[in-house]
Design a protein around this motif. Sequence first.
Motif, PDB file in Angstrom:
ATOM      1  N   ASN A 367       0.843  -1.210   0.000  1.00 29.23           N
ATOM      2  CA  ASN A 367       0.000   0.000   0.000  1.00 29.23           C
ATOM      3  C   ASN A 367       0.869   1.246   0.000  1.00 29.23           C
ATOM      4  OD1 ASN A 367      -2.462  -1.168  -0.043  1.00 29.23           O
ATOM      5  ND2 ASN A 367      -2.897  -0.944   2.141  1.00 29.23           N
ATOM      6  N   TYR A 371       0.536   3.963  -2.912  1.00 33.17           N
ATOM      7  CA  TYR A 371      -0.098   5.269  -2.697  1.00 33.17           C
ATOM      8  C   TYR A 371       0.929   6.380  -2.462  1.00 33.17           C
ATOM      9  CZ  TYR A 371      -4.295   2.501  -2.532  1.00 33.17           C
ATOM     10  OH  TYR A 371      -5.312   1.656  -2.870  1.00 33.17           O
ATOM     11  N   ASP A 395       5.017   6.344   4.963  1.00 28.56           N
ATOM     12  CA  ASP A 395       5.311   6.791   3.593  1.00 28.56           C
ATOM     13  C   ASP A 395       5.109   8.292   3.490  1.00 28.56           C
ATOM     14  OD1 ASP A 395       2.531   7.467   2.730  1.00 28.56           O
ATOM     15  OD2 ASP A 395       2.204   5.317   3.045  1.00 28.56           O
ATOM     16  N   ALA A 415     -10.444   4.671  -0.088  1.00 35.49           N
ATOM     17  CA  ALA A 415     -10.542   6.121   0.120  1.00 35.49           C
ATOM     18  C   ALA A 415     -10.613   6.813  -1.233  1.00 35.49           C
ATOM     19  CB  ALA A 415      -9.338   6.602   0.915  1.00 35.49           C
ATOM     20  N   SER A 420      -7.452   3.401  -6.408  1.00 36.43           N
ATOM     21  CA  SER A 420      -7.273   2.056  -5.884  1.00 36.43           C
ATOM     22  C   SER A 420      -7.496   1.016  -6.975  1.00 36.43           C
ATOM     23  CB  SER A 420      -8.231   1.829  -4.714  1.00 36.43           C
ATOM     24  OG  SER A 420      -8.298   0.465  -4.432  1.00 36.43           O
ATOM     25  N   GLY A 425      -6.222  -2.580  -6.526  1.00 35.37           N
ATOM     26  CA  GLY A 425      -6.684  -2.951  -5.168  1.00 35.37           C
ATOM     27  C   GLY A 425      -8.162  -3.284  -5.128  1.00 35.37           C
ATOM     28  N   PHE A 426      -8.525  -4.070  -4.121  1.00 36.79           N
ATOM     29  CA  PHE A 426      -9.945  -4.426  -3.945  1.00 36.79           C
ATOM     30  C   PHE A 426     -10.521  -3.814  -2.670  1.00 36.79           C
ATOM     31  CE2 PHE A 426      -7.984  -8.147  -6.030  1.00 36.79           C
ATOM     32  CZ  PHE A 426      -8.685  -8.102  -7.221  1.00 36.79           C
ATOM     33  N   GLY A 427      -9.686  -3.143  -1.901  1.00 35.25           N
ATOM     34  CA  GLY A 427     -10.189  -2.618  -0.629  1.00 35.25           C
ATOM     35  C   GLY A 427     -10.215  -3.672   0.471  1.00 35.25           C
ATOM     36  N   LEU A 430      -6.254  -3.851   3.947  1.00 39.39           N
ATOM     37  CA  LEU A 430      -6.154  -3.393   5.343  1.00 39.39           C
ATOM     38  C   LEU A 430      -7.059  -4.183   6.269  1.00 39.39           C
ATOM     39  CD1 LEU A 430      -5.742   0.482   5.043  1.00 39.39           C
ATOM     40  CD2 LEU A 430      -4.021  -1.224   5.615  1.00 39.39           C
TER      41      LEU A 430
HETATM   42  P1  ADP Z   1      -6.737  -1.438  -1.544  1.00 38.45           P
HETATM   43  O1  ADP Z   1      -6.635  -2.766  -2.140  1.00 38.45           O
HETATM   44  O2  ADP Z   1      -7.748  -0.561  -2.199  1.00 38.45           O
HETATM   45  O3  ADP Z   1      -5.425  -0.784  -1.359  1.00 38.45           O
HETATM   46  P2  ADP Z   1      -6.739  -1.601   1.325  1.00 38.45           P
HETATM   47  O4  ADP Z   1      -7.689  -2.242   2.262  1.00 38.45           O
HETATM   48  O5  ADP Z   1      -5.340  -2.043   1.375  1.00 38.45           O
HETATM   49  O6  ADP Z   1      -7.366  -1.718  -0.118  1.00 38.45           O
HETATM   50  O7  ADP Z   1      -6.794  -0.051   1.627  1.00 38.45           O
HETATM   51  C1  ADP Z   1      -8.024   0.604   1.729  1.00 38.45           C
HETATM   52  C2  ADP Z   1      -7.900   2.030   1.268  1.00 38.45           C
HETATM   53  O8  ADP Z   1      -7.082   2.776   2.142  1.00 38.45           O
HETATM   54  C3  ADP Z   1      -7.229   2.151  -0.077  1.00 38.45           C
HETATM   55  O9  ADP Z   1      -8.188   2.075  -1.103  1.00 38.45           O
HETATM   56  C4  ADP Z   1      -6.584   3.504  -0.020  1.00 38.45           C
HETATM   57  O10 ADP Z   1      -7.500   4.497  -0.449  1.00 38.45           O
HETATM   58  C5  ADP Z   1      -6.300   3.721   1.448  1.00 38.45           C
HETATM   59  N1  ADP Z   1      -4.880   3.452   1.787  1.00 38.45           N
HETATM   60  C6  ADP Z   1      -4.337   2.323   2.250  1.00 38.45           C
HETATM   61  N2  ADP Z   1      -3.019   2.455   2.494  1.00 38.45           N
HETATM   62  C7  ADP Z   1      -2.709   3.739   2.163  1.00 38.45           C
HETATM   63  C8  ADP Z   1      -1.502   4.518   2.187  1.00 38.45           C
HETATM   64  N3  ADP Z   1      -0.324   4.014   2.607  1.00 38.45           N
HETATM   65  N4  ADP Z   1      -1.569   5.814   1.775  1.00 38.45           N
HETATM   66  C9  ADP Z   1      -2.754   6.340   1.388  1.00 38.45           C
HETATM   67  N5  ADP Z   1      -3.905   5.669   1.316  1.00 38.45           N
HETATM   68  C10 ADP Z   1      -3.899   4.371   1.693  1.00 38.45           C
END
Ligand code: ADP
Length: 464
Positions: A367, A371, A395, A415, A420, A425-427, A430
């Motif tokens: 991530n 990002y 980061d 977000a 994403s 990404g699939f969300g 995290l």
């Molecule tokens: P994804 O597969 O979309 O990355 P995650 O569950 O890993 O799904 O993350 C959820 C959301 O959190 C992401 O869509 C992104 O918008 C935001 N996000 C995650 N990690 C970061 C990061 N290091 N910097 C900025 N935004 C992040």
Amino acid sequence: MNKKLRVQLAVWYLAFFSVLFVLLGLVLYGVLSRSLERRLDEALLTQANTAAALMREELGEMHGDPQAAASGVIAEMQPRGSIVAVLQDKTILAASGPVRHADLERAAVEVATSRATDSIWRWSDWGKYGARGAALTVTIGQRTFVVMAVESLDSIAQELRVVRDTLWAVIPLVLAVAGIGGYVLARRGLAPLDSMAAQGRQITGDSLHTRLTIGDAAEELVTLATSFNELLSRLDQSFESMRRFVQDASHELRTPLSVIQGEADVALSRERSAAEYKESLANIQDESRRLARLVADLLNLASADAGHVQLRVEELYLNDLLAECCRSVRPLAAARNIELECHSSHDVTVRGDEELLRRMILNLLDNAIRYTPPGGRVSAGVETQGSEIRIQVADTGIGIAPEASLHVFERFYRADKARSRQEGGFGLGLSIVKWIAESHHGAVELASQPGQGSTFTVHLQRTK
Ligand code: ADP
């Protein structure tokens, strides 16, 4: 067969009340008979004392004639109901009242042969119910007389019989009233349960948002209804999140599937060159990989929800694991022109599932790289404070808005949706990180400034 609770309660109430009432009856009966006897004893003693005093006077007046003196005592006393007798040497000198001679004589012999004359006596073989009497020894000059006041227990027995008869008549009546009263009370007390059961029967999978209302009921029933309503809330929430999960999952699955289908349709719509087929197949391969990753993530979360994931716990060095993860994402960081720095000064041991912890760190690093715009910096480190371990991935990327940071750990939440998706990404990343941290009795926390960067910190417990 289940007995009705209200009947059970009424029966218990009745049984308890019966025992209580019978006990009360027995105690009252006992107290009454004792007090009647005591009153009789006091009256008899008074009579015997009076007779003894009179005997002294009469003997003087009658010039020492015991027979005449005794007759005088009896004539003066005119006892009511009781028998007064004066005896000398086991012989009755005079006696009053409706006396059966045999009874009195037997009593006289008994008193005379006993040393303890000055006391209350009980003759059980006197008449139907026996008798009680007071016997006093009177010594006048050289002569010794025994003065007796005796009364049969007939009158007391009769009084007690009236009380007994009344009790026998009243007990069934009182118990019948108590039984009916108990049933009515139990019915009234339990009525809210019927209403709760009726309301509960109306609730189906589609109306889990409904709540039981029981109004002004007893505290215990309100507690029951509240617990039931809380259970409904929890069920409602999990049904809702399951519904959302299925909806989101189908939605996510649809995109790569339609890309694959579209790519195949276009490729097959006419004859194409080998290079074009190759390009289409490469696109299909990319999307299939994405699809496989999504399915693997979904399966993982579903097993985690069902509690089917067995952690393979072992002792491992987190600093080594972090270094390995950094090595594997370094090419990705280099391709995006991002500076990657990993630091861990000393050995940090933890008990955990190596595969899952690797997955957690990789998701965070992935991530952070995805990002962060080119030229940015990603740093990862593991440090300890007391028994706590902190894994930090920071980061200098796009950051996360405060309102979004509340949701980033939720499934399928993104977000920045467009970005994403474009990043593949699939969300879910995290939510998997959060689940892994929690399944290791830890937690994950986010600090972020939009436009400046984000820092994810995982807190774990160190192996002693
Ligand atoms: P994804 O597969 O979309 O990355 P995650 O569950 O890993 O799904 O993350 C959820 C959301 O959190 C992401 O869509 C992104 O918008 C935001 N996000 C995650 N990690 C970061 C990061 N290091 N910097 C900025 N935004 C992040």
